[in-house]
Design an enzyme around this catalytic site. Structure first.
Site, PDB file in Angstrom:
ATOM      1  N   ASP A  32       0.845  -1.191   0.000  1.00  0.00           N
ATOM      2  CA  ASP A  32       0.000   0.000   0.000  1.00  0.00           C
ATOM      3  C   ASP A  32       0.881   1.242   0.000  1.00  0.00           C
ATOM      4  OD1 ASP A  32      -2.320   1.844   0.527  1.00  0.00           O
ATOM      5  OD2 ASP A  32      -3.327  -0.058   0.906  1.00  0.00           O
ATOM      6  N   CYS A  78      -5.791   5.225  -7.020  1.00  0.00           N
ATOM      7  CA  CYS A  78      -6.524   6.385  -6.523  1.00  0.00           C
ATOM      8  C   CYS A  78      -7.952   6.236  -7.027  1.00  0.00           C
ATOM      9  CB  CYS A  78      -5.917   7.685  -7.043  1.00  0.00           C
ATOM     10  SG  CYS A  78      -6.921   9.133  -6.622  1.00  0.00           S
ATOM     11  N   ASN A  92      -0.389   6.915 -10.988  1.00  0.00           N
ATOM     12  CA  ASN A  92      -0.839   6.003  -9.937  1.00  0.00           C
ATOM     13  C   ASN A  92      -1.690   4.863 -10.475  1.00  0.00           C
ATOM     14  OD1 ASN A  92      -0.648   5.847  -6.945  1.00  0.00           O
ATOM     15  ND2 ASN A  92      -2.870   5.816  -7.081  1.00  0.00           N
ATOM     16  N   TYR A 139     -10.213   9.862 -13.640  1.00  0.00           N
ATOM     17  CA  TYR A 139     -10.179   8.557 -12.964  1.00  0.00           C
ATOM     18  C   TYR A 139     -10.676   7.479 -13.917  1.00  0.00           C
ATOM     19  CZ  TYR A 139     -11.830   4.621 -10.238  1.00  0.00           C
ATOM     20  OH  TYR A 139     -12.080   3.345  -9.787  1.00  0.00           O
ATOM     21  N   ASN A 168     -21.034   0.058  -7.826  1.00  0.00           N
ATOM     22  CA  ASN A 168     -21.037   0.804  -6.558  1.00  0.00           C
ATOM     23  C   ASN A 168     -20.862  -0.145  -5.382  1.00  0.00           C
ATOM     24  OD1 ASN A 168     -22.474   2.680  -8.558  1.00  0.00           O
ATOM     25  ND2 ASN A 168     -22.204   3.997  -6.763  1.00  0.00           N
ATOM     26  N   LYS A 177     -12.147   6.063   3.591  1.00  0.00           N
ATOM     27  CA  LYS A 177     -12.378   6.690   2.285  1.00  0.00           C
ATOM     28  C   LYS A 177     -13.035   8.067   2.394  1.00  0.00           C
ATOM     29  CE  LYS A 177     -13.902   4.091  -1.115  1.00  0.00           C
ATOM     30  NZ  LYS A 177     -12.844   4.205  -2.132  1.00  0.00           N
ATOM     31  N   ARG A 179     -15.227  11.104   2.076  1.00  0.00           N
ATOM     32  CA  ARG A 179     -16.342  11.478   1.190  1.00  0.00           C
ATOM     33  C   ARG A 179     -16.547  10.487   0.057  1.00  0.00           C
ATOM     34  NH1 ARG A 179     -14.509  14.606  -3.443  1.00  0.00           N
ATOM     35  NH2 ARG A 179     -12.239  14.844  -3.381  1.00  0.00           N
ATOM     36  N   HIS A 186     -22.494   6.641   4.447  1.00  0.00           N
ATOM     37  CA  HIS A 186     -22.897   8.011   4.778  1.00  0.00           C
ATOM     38  C   HIS A 186     -24.318   8.061   5.334  1.00  0.00           C
ATOM     39  CE1 HIS A 186     -19.266   9.926   3.453  1.00  0.00           C
ATOM     40  NE2 HIS A 186     -19.330   9.345   2.265  1.00  0.00           N
ATOM     41  N   TYR A 203     -35.229  14.338 -10.249  1.00  0.00           N
ATOM     42  CA  TYR A 203     -34.295  14.884 -11.240  1.00  0.00           C
ATOM     43  C   TYR A 203     -34.316  14.026 -12.492  1.00  0.00           C
ATOM     44  CZ  TYR A 203     -29.887  15.901 -13.642  1.00  0.00           C
ATOM     45  OH  TYR A 203     -28.952  16.207 -14.587  1.00  0.00           O
ATOM     46  N   ARG A 213     -28.720   2.748  -8.836  1.00  0.00           N
ATOM     47  CA  ARG A 213     -27.348   2.292  -9.039  1.00  0.00           C
ATOM     48  C   ARG A 213     -27.328   0.771  -8.891  1.00  0.00           C
ATOM     49  NH1 ARG A 213     -26.507   6.916  -9.983  1.00  0.00           N
ATOM     50  NH2 ARG A 213     -24.780   8.300  -9.381  1.00  0.00           N
TER      51      ARG A 213
END
Length: 330
Positions: A32, A78, A92, A139, A168, A177, A179, A186, A203, A213
């Site tokens: 790591d 990352c 990375n 990413y 997900n 991790k 946020r 959360h 939306y 998801r």
């Protein structure tokens, strides 16, 4: 023979180390980024042979310092989709991954690695085909670019290369991790702090909390990795999701009802939770308009064709387990 897990102190890596331990595998080199010293906490209950910094590891692995290596689970990356430093992301996630892949091919070691559903970007089809791959951030592009390298190398590879496009993922060992932790994590912390969970309102044609998801438990992610580890003859790039799109309402409602159950309170329907103010909808933020995926769902055809036939946990099953685990950590 030795096993290597990169990103071993991270979310998915630590779960793979633990899953290997549960099968009696302890000759594991954990790799790591040691500049974040506190990440070791994810490995406290795991058995490993060594804990190396990622830079030292690449140099030593290329030299053959570890003797016969059976497999590398390459989870180190990352994973911050909001990261905007392109040079850092490419070094990375892309160049580092190429160095590990090259060493595996040279030594005949199995190479099982983390790709990402971020490769699909705003697509509405989620099948492992170049025509639907259009990443929206650096990413996703770093993962996309490495997958293209793998596609070119695969036809002549003499050892296994298996990439998994994670959707997900949620579950134990993701606290560090911040946020970028899962919605379930959360929601749990928000409910404990405020007594309610906040979700986005309507939306883009989706009702409040009904944006969906493909939420996949890290338990299933580890199981799929170990299935391919057991079948070194199987190579390719595979979606790793449940094949079900479930709304954010399902996550929030399961979090609320599991915490209620732990307090010996009866479950409530979603409508009752909303009526009682346990779930609250907030206006969809302007900053996310046009940049937000309202739907993801893994096409499992290729994964199932490879022989993986185990069922995946639903949100209700997986999040219930996760909330009980989180409650035990508090």
């Amino acid at each position: 023979m030795t096993l290597i897990v990169t990103g071993a102190a991270g979310f998915i890596g630590a779960n793979i180390v633990k899953a290997l331990n549960e099968r009696g595998e302890t000759r594991i080199i954990a790799v790591d980024n040691l500049t974040r010293a506190d990440k070791f906490k994810n490995l406290v209950d795991c058995e490993i042979d060594d804990y190396l910094d990622k830079t030292e590891f690449v140099e030593r692995f290329a030299r053959g310092d570890f003797g016969k290596v059976r497999a590398v689970f390459h989870e180190g990356a990352c994973s911050d989709t909001m990261e905007t430093d392109g040079r850092y992301m490419m070094d990375n996630n892309f160049r580092y991954s190429r160095a590990v892949l090259d060493a595996c091919l040279a030594q005949g070691a199995q190479f099982l690695y983390a790709s990402s559903a971020a490769i699909y970007g705003g697509s509405t089809r989620f099948v492992e085909e170049r025509s639907v791959e259009a990443p929206l951030n650096v990413y996703g592009y770093s993962k996309f670019l490495f997958d293209q390298v793998v596609r070119r190398v695969l036809p002549n590879a003499k050892s296994q290369i298996a990439g998994f496009r994670y959707f997900n993922v949620y579950g134990p060992r993701e606290t560090h991790k911040g946020r970028m932790a899962s919605v379930a994590f959360h929601n749990f912390n928000q409910f404990r702090a405020e007594g309610k969970v906040k979700l986005f309102g309507e939306y883009n044609g989706y009702a409040a909390g009904e944006q969906t998801r493909d939420f996949v438990s890290v338990e299933d992610v580890a199981k799929v990795n170990l299935f391919f580890f057991d079948h070194p003859e199987k190579s390719g790039i595979f979606n790793l999701g449940t094949g079900r799109a479930q709304p954010f309402n399902d996550i929030a409602s399961t979090v609320v009802n599991t915490l209620r159950a732990l307090d010996n309170l009866p479950p409530l329907t979603l409508a009752q939770q909303v009526e009682q103010g346990l779930i609250e909808y907030v206006p969809f933020p302007d900053a996310l308009r046009g940049k937000y995926q309202c739907f993801t769902q893994a096409d499992q055809t290729k994964l199932r064709a490879a022989g993986y036939d185990a069922p995946f946990l639903t949100v209700q099953e997986g999040v219930d387990r996760y909330v009980r685990w989180l409650s035990g950590q508090v």
